[in-house]
Scaffold this motif. Structure first.
Motif: not given
Length: 442
Positions: A415-442
């Motif tokens: 499991p990880l903490d997830f940040a994304g953008e929901w458009n009503g149909e699907a999620l676009l991943p933007l970033g995650v928080l893993v072991d107190h470190t953030t990573y961007h995905l775009l």
């Protein structure tokens, strides 16, 4: 006091790949004659074909370099930031030289002037009668344009969506051009967006009908603005195409101070303009905000927002019933690494938030999705990616050329903490928080 900036965050600031690569080559201490920092700024002198002076304001990561490059940040500015990210001990704390102090003083004076203008408005205002005539003239043009749009929508539905040409987008852009002529730019953009829907998926008729229904609802609402409370009137006018100057937003919008998490960012192109969308989340208020910046062609965006950081700041929302778009008023403190987790515990809880927002503003298209303890899943049978919450409910991720292997690798099945953008149909991943470190995905 060392600033907290990562290599990924610096790379995200680069105007293009070539400048990022050139900046990395300048990140070695041997390329710098002098470097230093204090609570306000980072500075250095880089030896190239000449000795270039680099200044970076820490609260906004605004850069200035004495080199002639038109790309901002330039390779020297990125090189100094890469040096700070890779070798923070190489940058000592001290008193800035005069060429840094004078730049900081100038920026402070400009920011104070902008703050005064935002709160007090311009010293000279157009005559009330002139403004009223201009507003009335535009209102008449918009109403005429919407009347044409209503007739076009009726004809489209009467003829049936199946009559739409498989490949042609001409009718959509022709109608959008009419809305531009009517000064209803919001309606024009909505029509351009719809042009990509016909025949693009098996259920395209359902999707298009939903979009057309919302467009008809917006048209009908604009005809009867007086029926709605003032905040919703603001939303309707903005969606049709009325805009506000920043001074008006400062005066009429809601000001909120918080520790804002900068969680995700994406850039898109509309004709020759680039649009940057940055998602924020308030640690104390639990509110989301979307910062939009616009730049023409290859021009740089006005502000930098370091992803994966949090910053104590004041923002102001555009007036509306459930405001989402905002702009920064003040960012006095340095960005810091995000501390603590964020997001809803389940997808059901997130969708409850979405339902609440839609009840207040039914035309909203995108939503910030924050989910704790989420796991990315690849279904090989369907050749489709999903995101699962901690109780096993899953939603699809958007289909992209790069797919989502980086997200899966960061998760490692955990499991990880997830940040994304929901458009009503699907999620676009933007970033995650893993072991107190953030990573961007775009």
């Amino acid at each position: 006091m060392n600033i907290h900036v990562t290599v990924d965050q610096v790379a995200k600031m680069a105007p293009d790949v070539s400048v990022a690569n050139a900046g990395r080559k300048l990140s070695l201490p041997k390329n710098w004659k002098t470097v230093g920092q204090n609570a306000q700024a980072l500075w250095g002198e880089c030896q190239g074909s000449a000795l270039y002076q680099v200044r970076i304001e820490l609260s906004t990561l605004t850069t200035q370099c004495s080199c002639p490059s038109r790309k901002i940040p330039c390779k020297h500015s990125l090189g100094l930031l890469y040096l700070c990210a890779n070798t923070p001990t190489a940058i000592a704390t001290g008193e800035p030289p005069d060429w840094v102090i004078s730049w900081l003083n100038k920026r402070s004076a400009i920011q104070q002037q902008k703050a005064t203008l935002a709160t007090q408005g311009p010293t000279k205002k157009p005559a009330a009668s002139s403004t009223q005539k201009s507003t009335a003239k535009r209102q008449e043009k918009i109403l005429q344009g919407i009347a044409q749009l209503d007739l076009w929508l009726e004809d489209l539905i009467r003829n049936g969506l199946g009559s739409l040409d498989t490949h042609s987008t001409t009718i959509w852009h022709q109608q959008a051009a009419k809305m531009v002529d009517a000064q209803a730019l919001g309606l024009a953009q909505a029509l351009r967006t719809m042009s990509a829907i016909p025949h693009a998926s098996p259920d395209w008729t359902e999707k298009l009908l939903g979009k057309l229904g919302k467009l008809a609802l917006l048209s009908e609402s604009y005809h009867h603005l007086e029926r709605f409370a003032p905040p919703l009137q603001e939303d309707i006018k903005l969606l049709v195409g009325w805009t506000l100057k920043e001074a008006e937003v400062h005066e009429r919008g809601e000001h909120v101070s918080d520790d804002w998490f900068m969680l995700g960012q994406q850039t898109s192109e509309v004709e020759r303009n680039r649009v940057q969308s940055t998602w924020l989340y308030g640690k104390e208020t639990g509110r989301s905000a979307q910062i939009l910046q616009f730049a023409y062609a290859s021009a740089p965006f006005a502000e930098n927002f370091p992803l994966g950081m949090q910053q104590r700041a004041e923002i102001v929302y555009w007036p509306g019933n459930d405001p989402q778009r905002a702009l920064f008023v003040r960012r006095p403190d340095m960005p810091q690494a995000i501390q603590g987790s964020f997001g809803a515990e389940t997808l059901d809880a997130f969708f409850a938030q979405v339902a609440t927002q839609l009840a207040k503003q039914p035309w909203r298209e995108t939503f910030l999705c924050l989910l704790q303890s989420a796991i990315p899943i690849y279904d090989s049978n369907q050749n489709r990616w999903y995101l699962s919450d901690q109780v096993g409910q899953a939603v699809p991720l958007v289909e992209t050329a790069n797919e989502h292997w980086k997200l899966l690798a960061l998760s490692g099945g955990h499991p990880l903490d997830f940040a994304g953008e929901w458009n009503g149909e699907a999620l676009l991943p933007l970033g995650v928080l893993v072991d107190h470190t953030t990573y961007h995905l775009l």
